[in-house]
Design a protein around this motif. Structure first.
Motif, PDB file in Angstrom:
ATOM      1  N   ALA A 132      61.575   9.372  63.884  1.00 56.24           N
ATOM      2  CA  ALA A 132      62.027   8.830  65.485  1.00 56.24           C
ATOM      3  C   ALA A 132      61.496   6.995  65.004  1.00 56.24           C
ATOM      4  CB  ALA A 132      60.990   9.206  65.983  1.00 56.24           C
ATOM      5  N   ASP A 133      61.789   6.511  66.095  1.00 55.04           N
ATOM      6  CA  ASP A 133      60.942   5.700  66.701  1.00 55.04           C
ATOM      7  C   ASP A 133      62.054   4.754  65.848  1.00 55.04           C
ATOM      8  OD1 ASP A 133      60.273   3.246  67.956  1.00 55.04           O
ATOM      9  OD2 ASP A 133      58.613   2.677  67.379  1.00 55.04           O
ATOM     10  N   ASP A 134      61.438   3.743  64.333  1.00 56.28           N
ATOM     11  CA  ASP A 134      62.216   2.824  63.555  1.00 56.28           C
ATOM     12  C   ASP A 134      61.605   3.615  61.876  1.00 56.28           C
ATOM     13  OD1 ASP A 134      60.071   2.371  62.928  1.00 56.28           O
ATOM     14  OD2 ASP A 134      60.466  -0.021  62.893  1.00 56.28           O
ATOM     15  N   ALA A 135      62.000   4.350  62.788  1.00 58.39           N
ATOM     16  CA  ALA A 135      62.011   5.452  61.092  1.00 58.39           C
ATOM     17  C   ALA A 135      62.940   6.354  60.888  1.00 58.39           C
ATOM     18  CB  ALA A 135      61.187   6.181  60.485  1.00 58.39           C
ATOM     19  N   LEU A 136      63.785   5.626  59.872  1.00 62.04           N
ATOM     20  CA  LEU A 136      65.179   6.363  59.324  1.00 62.04           C
ATOM     21  C   LEU A 136      65.374   8.188  58.874  1.00 62.04           C
ATOM     22  CD1 LEU A 136      67.475   3.117  58.550  1.00 62.04           C
ATOM     23  CD2 LEU A 136      67.427   4.877  60.863  1.00 62.04           C
ATOM     24  N   GLU A 137      64.382   7.747  57.598  1.00 60.02           N
ATOM     25  CA  GLU A 137      63.450   8.925  56.636  1.00 60.02           C
ATOM     26  C   GLU A 137      62.409   8.427  56.040  1.00 60.02           C
ATOM     27  OE1 GLU A 137      66.378   9.656  52.754  1.00 60.02           O
ATOM     28  OE2 GLU A 137      66.748   7.677  53.781  1.00 60.02           O
ATOM     29  N   ALA A 138      61.739   9.824  56.102  1.00 54.98           N
ATOM     30  CA  ALA A 138      60.068   9.478  55.606  1.00 54.98           C
ATOM     31  C   ALA A 138      60.182  10.805  54.507  1.00 54.98           C
ATOM     32  CB  ALA A 138      59.385  10.549  56.599  1.00 54.98           C
ATOM     33  N   CYS A 139      59.315  10.312  53.600  1.00 52.13           N
ATOM     34  CA  CYS A 139      58.842  11.258  51.849  1.00 52.13           C
ATOM     35  C   CYS A 139      56.994  10.885  51.966  1.00 52.13           C
ATOM     36  CB  CYS A 139      60.178  10.614  51.252  1.00 52.13           C
ATOM     37  SG  CYS A 139      59.139   9.026  50.136  1.00 52.13           S
ATOM     38  N   TRP A 140      56.865  12.168  50.997  1.00 51.60           N
ATOM     39  CA  TRP A 140      56.077  12.269  50.488  1.00 51.60           C
ATOM     40  C   TRP A 140      55.602  11.226  49.272  1.00 51.60           C
ATOM     41  CZ3 TRP A 140      51.511  11.714  53.787  1.00 51.60           C
ATOM     42  CH2 TRP A 140      51.602  12.993  55.117  1.00 51.60           C
ATOM     43  N   ALA A 141      55.458  10.870  48.763  1.00 51.79           N
ATOM     44  CA  ALA A 141      55.224  10.461  47.269  1.00 51.79           C
ATOM     45  C   ALA A 141      53.803  10.208  46.870  1.00 51.79           C
ATOM     46  CB  ALA A 141      55.887   8.883  46.971  1.00 51.79           C
ATOM     47  N   THR A 142      53.510   9.576  45.276  1.00 47.69           N
ATOM     48  CA  THR A 142      52.778   9.751  44.755  1.00 47.69           C
ATOM     49  C   THR A 142      52.000   8.263  44.377  1.00 47.69           C
ATOM     50  OG1 THR A 142      53.487   9.694  42.367  1.00 47.69           O
ATOM     51  CG2 THR A 142      52.392  11.522  42.689  1.00 47.69           C
ATOM     52  N   ALA A 143      51.193   8.075  44.550  1.00 45.87           N
ATOM     53  CA  ALA A 143      51.218   6.098  44.583  1.00 45.87           C
ATOM     54  C   ALA A 143      52.379   5.568  43.593  1.00 45.87           C
ATOM     55  CB  ALA A 143      49.874   5.918  43.441  1.00 45.87           C
ATOM     56  N   ASP A 144      52.370   6.342  42.417  1.00 51.38           N
ATOM     57  CA  ASP A 144      53.425   5.899  41.166  1.00 51.38           C
ATOM     58  C   ASP A 144      54.800   5.825  41.635  1.00 51.38           C
ATOM     59  OD1 ASP A 144      51.662   5.019  39.357  1.00 51.38           O
ATOM     60  OD2 ASP A 144      51.898   6.951  38.388  1.00 51.38           O
ATOM     61  N   GLU A 145      55.360   7.410  42.309  1.00 47.59           N
ATOM     62  CA  GLU A 145      56.359   6.926  42.800  1.00 47.59           C
ATOM     63  C   GLU A 145      56.764   6.147  43.787  1.00 47.59           C
ATOM     64  OE1 GLU A 145      57.229  12.043  41.998  1.00 47.59           O
ATOM     65  OE2 GLU A 145      56.466  11.310  44.347  1.00 47.59           O
ATOM     66  N   ALA A 146      55.597   6.079  44.570  1.00 49.76           N
ATOM     67  CA  ALA A 146      55.891   4.887  45.959  1.00 49.76           C
ATOM     68  C   ALA A 146      55.898   3.707  45.570  1.00 49.76           C
ATOM     69  CB  ALA A 146      54.638   4.692  46.463  1.00 49.76           C
ATOM     70  N   GLY A 147      55.641   3.368  44.419  1.00 49.40           N
ATOM     71  CA  GLY A 147      55.521   1.530  43.697  1.00 49.40           C
ATOM     72  C   GLY A 147      57.078   1.747  43.113  1.00 49.40           C
TER      73      GLY A 147
END
Length: 157
Positions: A115-130
């Motif tokens: 909601a608000d200004d987030a179009l999508e969300a996901c959970w990721a490991t620190a490496d995946e987030a990188g």
């Protein structure tokens, strides 16, 4: 407001930095990322967060922003770092200027509902987030938070 007075409420071409709060939300070894629906960094994967309101503490801002953007409840666990986010325009003028207080938080349950200004969300490991994030500072903050979590006593998690 007269035309000679700057619009102090504008986030674009501000006359002072805005205080923003980014939140490194952890669930186990995964961090929450959102795809931004507003500038700056429109469309990029980032941390949830936003501008601090008058009368609101940094931790209150962190809780509110994560709730507004994802519907998740979080418990702030500490300050990770502070980041200067200064975005110039093509002429070199400051288009955006945020002082970002990066907060670590834990979220125990629930699925993010954007909601608000987030179009999508996901959970990721620190490496995946990188791999997903484009801004070097986001990567740095996530890795710094991961290191701080490792250093915390297990009872403090």
């Amino acid at each position: 407001m007269s035309s000679t007075q700057p619009d102090r409420s504008s986030r674009e071409y501000p006359d002072r930095p805005w205080v923003g709060v980014g939140v490194v939300v952890w669930r186990g070894d995964r961090v929450l990322l959102i795809r931004r629906g507003k500038a700056p960094r429109l469309g990029q994967w980032s941390l949830p967060g936003g501008a601090q309101s008058v009368g609101e503490t940094v931790f209150e801002t962190a809780i509110r922003e994560v709730r507004e953007e994802t519907g998740l409840e979080v418990v702030p666990t500490g300050i990770v770092t502070v980041v200067d986010a200064i975005t110039p325009d093509a002429e070199g003028r400051v288009h955006y200027h945020y002082t970002l207080v990066e907060v670590a938080a834990d979220s125990a349950e629930g699925d993010p509902i954007c909601a608000d200004d987030a179009l999508e969300a996901c959970w990721a490991t620190a490496d995946e987030a990188g791999d997903l994030t484009e801004w070097d500072e986001t990567r740095r903050v996530i890795l710094m938070s991961a290191e701080q979590r490792k250093a915390r006593p297990a009872s403090g998690r």
